[in-house]
Design a protein around this motif. Structure first.
Motif, PDB file in Angstrom:
ATOM      1  N   GLY A  35      24.258  90.786   7.858  1.00  0.00           N
ATOM      2  CA  GLY A  35      24.843  91.228   9.119  1.00  0.00           C
ATOM      3  C   GLY A  35      26.268  90.764   9.307  1.00  0.00           C
ATOM      4  O   GLY A  35      26.806  90.804  10.416  1.00  0.00           O
ATOM      5  N   VAL A  36      26.905  90.310   8.225  1.00  0.00           N
ATOM      6  CA  VAL A  36      28.271  89.796   8.291  1.00  0.00           C
ATOM      7  C   VAL A  36      29.234  90.856   7.771  1.00  0.00           C
ATOM      8  O   VAL A  36      29.048  91.382   6.665  1.00  0.00           O
ATOM      9  CB  VAL A  36      28.422  88.515   7.443  1.00  0.00           C
ATOM     10  N   PHE A  37      30.268  91.174   8.566  1.00  0.00           N
ATOM     11  CA  PHE A  37      31.332  92.032   8.063  1.00  0.00           C
ATOM     12  C   PHE A  37      32.325  91.127   7.342  1.00  0.00           C
ATOM     13  O   PHE A  37      33.026  90.326   7.961  1.00  0.00           O
ATOM     14  CB  PHE A  37      32.020  92.795   9.200  1.00  0.00           C
ATOM     15  N   ASN A  38      32.359  91.225   6.019  1.00  0.00           N
ATOM     16  CA  ASN A  38      33.137  90.308   5.197  1.00  0.00           C
ATOM     17  C   ASN A  38      34.607  90.739   5.145  1.00  0.00           C
ATOM     18  O   ASN A  38      35.008  91.492   4.264  1.00  0.00           O
ATOM     19  CB  ASN A  38      32.555  90.240   3.784  1.00  0.00           C
ATOM     20  N   PHE A  39      35.397  90.235   6.067  1.00  0.00           N
ATOM     21  CA  PHE A  39      36.818  90.570   6.104  1.00  0.00           C
ATOM     22  C   PHE A  39      37.549  90.040   4.867  1.00  0.00           C
ATOM     23  O   PHE A  39      38.647  90.484   4.566  1.00  0.00           O
ATOM     24  CB  PHE A  39      37.445  89.989   7.371  1.00  0.00           C
ATOM     25  N   ALA A  40      36.923  89.103   4.144  1.00  0.00           N
ATOM     26  CA  ALA A  40      37.565  88.499   2.977  1.00  0.00           C
ATOM     27  C   ALA A  40      37.388  89.317   1.703  1.00  0.00           C
ATOM     28  O   ALA A  40      37.837  88.883   0.640  1.00  0.00           O
ATOM     29  CB  ALA A  40      37.003  87.093   2.759  1.00  0.00           C
ATOM     30  N   GLN A  41      36.742  90.483   1.765  1.00  0.00           N
ATOM     31  CA  GLN A  41      36.509  91.262   0.558  1.00  0.00           C
ATOM     32  C   GLN A  41      37.815  91.665  -0.121  1.00  0.00           C
ATOM     33  O   GLN A  41      37.933  91.638  -1.345  1.00  0.00           O
ATOM     34  CB  GLN A  41      35.684  92.512   0.880  1.00  0.00           C
TER      35      GLN A  41
ATOM     36  N   LEU B  63      28.876  82.508  -4.794  1.00  0.00           N
ATOM     37  CA  LEU B  63      27.828  81.539  -4.478  1.00  0.00           C
ATOM     38  C   LEU B  63      28.366  80.413  -3.599  1.00  0.00           C
ATOM     39  O   LEU B  63      27.687  79.940  -2.678  1.00  0.00           O
ATOM     40  CB  LEU B  63      27.241  80.965  -5.766  1.00  0.00           C
ATOM     41  N   ALA B  64      29.597  79.976  -3.879  1.00  0.00           N
ATOM     42  CA  ALA B  64      30.200  78.913  -3.081  1.00  0.00           C
ATOM     43  C   ALA B  64      30.448  79.363  -1.648  1.00  0.00           C
ATOM     44  O   ALA B  64      30.227  78.597  -0.697  1.00  0.00           O
ATOM     45  CB  ALA B  64      31.514  78.455  -3.735  1.00  0.00           C
ATOM     46  N   ILE B  65      30.893  80.600  -1.474  1.00  0.00           N
ATOM     47  CA  ILE B  65      31.120  81.124  -0.131  1.00  0.00           C
ATOM     48  C   ILE B  65      29.819  81.157   0.658  1.00  0.00           C
ATOM     49  O   ILE B  65      29.762  80.751   1.825  1.00  0.00           O
ATOM     50  CB  ILE B  65      31.742  82.532  -0.200  1.00  0.00           C
ATOM     51  N   GLU B  66      28.757  81.617  -0.003  1.00  0.00           N
ATOM     52  CA  GLU B  66      27.459  81.673   0.682  1.00  0.00           C
ATOM     53  C   GLU B  66      26.999  80.285   1.104  1.00  0.00           C
ATOM     54  O   GLU B  66      26.511  80.088   2.231  1.00  0.00           O
ATOM     55  CB  GLU B  66      26.430  82.322  -0.244  1.00  0.00           C
ATOM     56  N   LYS B  67      27.158  79.304   0.209  1.00  0.00           N
ATOM     57  CA  LYS B  67      26.653  77.962   0.489  1.00  0.00           C
ATOM     58  C   LYS B  67      27.518  77.219   1.499  1.00  0.00           C
ATOM     59  O   LYS B  67      27.004  76.540   2.402  1.00  0.00           O
ATOM     60  CB  LYS B  67      26.576  77.163  -0.811  1.00  0.00           C
ATOM     61  N   VAL B  68      28.831  77.342   1.382  1.00  0.00           N
ATOM     62  CA  VAL B  68      29.742  76.534   2.199  1.00  0.00           C
ATOM     63  C   VAL B  68      30.047  77.190   3.539  1.00  0.00           C
ATOM     64  O   VAL B  68      30.167  76.511   4.568  1.00  0.00           O
ATOM     65  CB  VAL B  68      31.059  76.269   1.428  1.00  0.00           C
ATOM     66  N   VAL B  69      30.153  78.524   3.552  1.00  0.00           N
ATOM     67  CA  VAL B  69      30.581  79.216   4.768  1.00  0.00           C
ATOM     68  C   VAL B  69      29.410  79.869   5.496  1.00  0.00           C
ATOM     69  O   VAL B  69      29.204  79.655   6.697  1.00  0.00           O
ATOM     70  CB  VAL B  69      31.653  80.282   4.440  1.00  0.00           C
TER      71      VAL B  69
ATOM     72  N   PRO C 156      25.864  77.419   6.674  1.00  0.00           N
ATOM     73  CA  PRO C 156      25.928  76.575   7.877  1.00  0.00           C
ATOM     74  C   PRO C 156      26.030  77.369   9.181  1.00  0.00           C
ATOM     75  O   PRO C 156      25.810  76.811  10.262  1.00  0.00           O
ATOM     76  CB  PRO C 156      27.191  75.732   7.662  1.00  0.00           C
ATOM     77  N   LEU C 157      26.371  78.665   9.086  1.00  0.00           N
ATOM     78  CA  LEU C 157      26.581  79.467  10.292  1.00  0.00           C
ATOM     79  C   LEU C 157      25.430  80.439  10.559  1.00  0.00           C
ATOM     80  O   LEU C 157      25.571  81.361  11.358  1.00  0.00           O
ATOM     81  CB  LEU C 157      27.888  80.260  10.165  1.00  0.00           C
TER      82      LEU C 157
ATOM     83  N   GLU D  77      27.622  86.956  15.873  1.00  0.00           N
ATOM     84  CA  GLU D  77      28.301  87.753  14.853  1.00  0.00           C
ATOM     85  C   GLU D  77      29.803  87.537  14.871  1.00  0.00           C
ATOM     86  O   GLU D  77      30.450  87.531  13.822  1.00  0.00           O
ATOM     87  CB  GLU D  77      27.979  89.237  15.058  1.00  0.00           C
ATOM     88  N   ILE D  78      30.386  87.347  16.052  1.00  0.00           N
ATOM     89  CA  ILE D  78      31.827  87.157  16.135  1.00  0.00           C
ATOM     90  C   ILE D  78      32.240  85.862  15.449  1.00  0.00           C
ATOM     91  O   ILE D  78      33.320  85.768  14.859  1.00  0.00           O
ATOM     92  CB  ILE D  78      32.296  87.157  17.627  1.00  0.00           C
ATOM     93  N   THR D  79      31.365  84.854  15.473  1.00  0.00           N
ATOM     94  CA  THR D  79      31.660  83.594  14.785  1.00  0.00           C
ATOM     95  C   THR D  79      31.723  83.801  13.280  1.00  0.00           C
ATOM     96  O   THR D  79      32.631  83.310  12.594  1.00  0.00           O
ATOM     97  CB  THR D  79      30.585  82.542  15.123  1.00  0.00           C
ATOM     98  N   LEU D  80      30.758  84.544  12.760  1.00  0.00           N
ATOM     99  CA  LEU D  80      30.743  84.832  11.330  1.00  0.00           C
ATOM    100  C   LEU D  80      31.948  85.676  10.921  1.00  0.00           C
ATOM    101  O   LEU D  80      32.550  85.453   9.867  1.00  0.00           O
ATOM    102  CB  LEU D  80      29.444  85.551  10.968  1.00  0.00           C
ATOM    103  N   PHE D  81      32.295  86.636  11.765  1.00  0.00           N
ATOM    104  CA  PHE D  81      33.456  87.487  11.467  1.00  0.00           C
ATOM    105  C   PHE D  81      34.736  86.666  11.424  1.00  0.00           C
ATOM    106  O   PHE D  81      35.559  86.820  10.506  1.00  0.00           O
ATOM    107  CB  PHE D  81      33.556  88.596  12.517  1.00  0.00           C
ATOM    108  N   MET D  82      34.924  85.781  12.394  1.00  0.00           N
ATOM    109  CA  MET D  82      36.116  84.938  12.410  1.00  0.00           C
ATOM    110  C   MET D  82      36.143  84.006  11.200  1.00  0.00           C
ATOM    111  O   MET D  82      37.214  83.702  10.667  1.00  0.00           O
ATOM    112  CB  MET D  82      36.156  84.125  13.708  1.00  0.00           C
ATOM    113  N   ALA D  83      34.958  83.559  10.769  1.00  0.00           N
ATOM    114  CA  ALA D  83      34.891  82.703   9.584  1.00  0.00           C
ATOM    115  C   ALA D  83      35.386  83.449   8.346  1.00  0.00           C
ATOM    116  O   ALA D  83      36.091  82.877   7.503  1.00  0.00           O
ATOM    117  CB  ALA D  83      33.465  82.214   9.376  1.00  0.00           C
TER     118      ALA D  83
END
Length: 298
Positions: A33-39, A77-83, A86-87, A92-98
């Motif tokens: 459910g995360v829109f990955n702006f970092a793609q 894998l690091a993004i999933e574990k570190v970012v 924990p969230l 959803e807005i928190t995940l998007f800002m992350a």
């Protein structure tokens, strides 16, 4: 008429490459459910890492691609574990800002390691017209565009089969439908999310190599991901087939608008026309062609 088909084919080939970028968004959005702006930043990071190994250390291209695959899987894998982990259960807005913050971090890290100058990326694919199309039909279509589109199509097909015909795919669909219910029946959420982010990293690598070979490896590659937004709006944020169809529509309409409407309204129409098309489509079908219609009871 041959010129029309030349423009249309070129647009469809570009659309397949847009679809590949869009699928990176779809996979992560379906699973978490995360829109990955970092793609887009991941696309840039992958291309710059690969060409940096070649230019800086003299690594052969085939080995650089393999090493970059490993790097992108580890990054995902690091993004999933570190970012992401924990969230979990945050708004959803928190995940998007992350992911926005993550995008700036990845962009800065890539340039810190490999430098910010433009790199030339050369793949063993000739950028010349296909002779039989040019001779028989007077249609100029590049071998590079056809090969790149074929690679994207194979990868898109493979991903579609992976997530529709395999155990991992069934688990992904269950996670997408209901996280808590999936976890209750024993589906390991963290493993599924890790797989999805790793696959998104590989998708970013292929997209980065192809677009980098076409336009050069530079910071502007991050904006390629923005072209995926109209694709997602047309196809739906949760549909792999929707990403394919949306990519073809955006690619073809962009090229046709550039050639036939551009001279009447001025240059640069290819930069904003897909967004206007997506905006008009939002007014008619907000969930996209293949998206699930959401009905909320009040």
């Amino acid at each position: 008429m041959s010129f029309f088909f030349e423009v249309l084919i070129g647009g469809l080939l570009s659309g397949i490459m847009y679809a590949l970028v869009a699928i990176g968004f779809v996979l992560i959005y379906k699973a978490s459910g995360v829109f990955n702006f970092a793609q887009g930043a991941m696309v840039f990071f992958a291309a710059l890492t690969c060409v940096g190994m070649v230019d800086k250390f003299g690594v052969p291209m085939w080995l650089a691609i393999l090493l970059t695959m490993v790097v992108m899987v580890v990054l995902g894998l690091a993004i999933e574990k570190v970012v992401l982990r924990p969230l979990v259960n945050q708004p959803e807005i928190t995940l998007f800002m992350a992911t926005i913050g993550l995008a700036f971090f990845i962009e800065g890290l890539a340039q810190l390691i490999w430098g910010s100058q433009v790199h030339k990326l050369t793949l063993p694919i000739e950028d010349v017209p296909i002779p039989w199309l040019l001779d028989s039909y007077n249609i100029m279509v590049s071998k590079f565009d056809v090969t790149a589109a074929a690679i994207c199509a194979l990868m898109v097909t493979g991903l579609a089969l992976l997530f529709s015909k395999t155990k991992i795919g069934r688990a992904l669909r269950a996670v997408a439908d209901d996280h808590q219910a999936a976890q209750a029946v024993g589906i390991p959420l963290q493993q599924i999310w890790g797989v999805v982010w790793a696959v998104a990293g590989l998708v970013a690598l292929v997209a980065g190599l192809l677009w980098g070979a076409r336009n050069g490896v530079q910071f502007a590659l991050t904006f390629i991901a923005l072209k995926a937004l109209p694709v997602l709006i047309l196809g739906g944020f949760t549909s792999v087939p929707g990403a394919i169809v949306g990519g073809l529509i955006i690619g073809a309409s962009e090229k046709l608008a550039e050639v036939y409407i551009g001279p009447m309204v001025g240059g640069g129409i290819e930069g904003w026309f897909p967004y206007v098309l997506a905006l008009l489509f939002l007014l008619v079908r907000p969930e996209g062609l293949f998206g699930e219609k959401i009905i909320r009871r009040i």
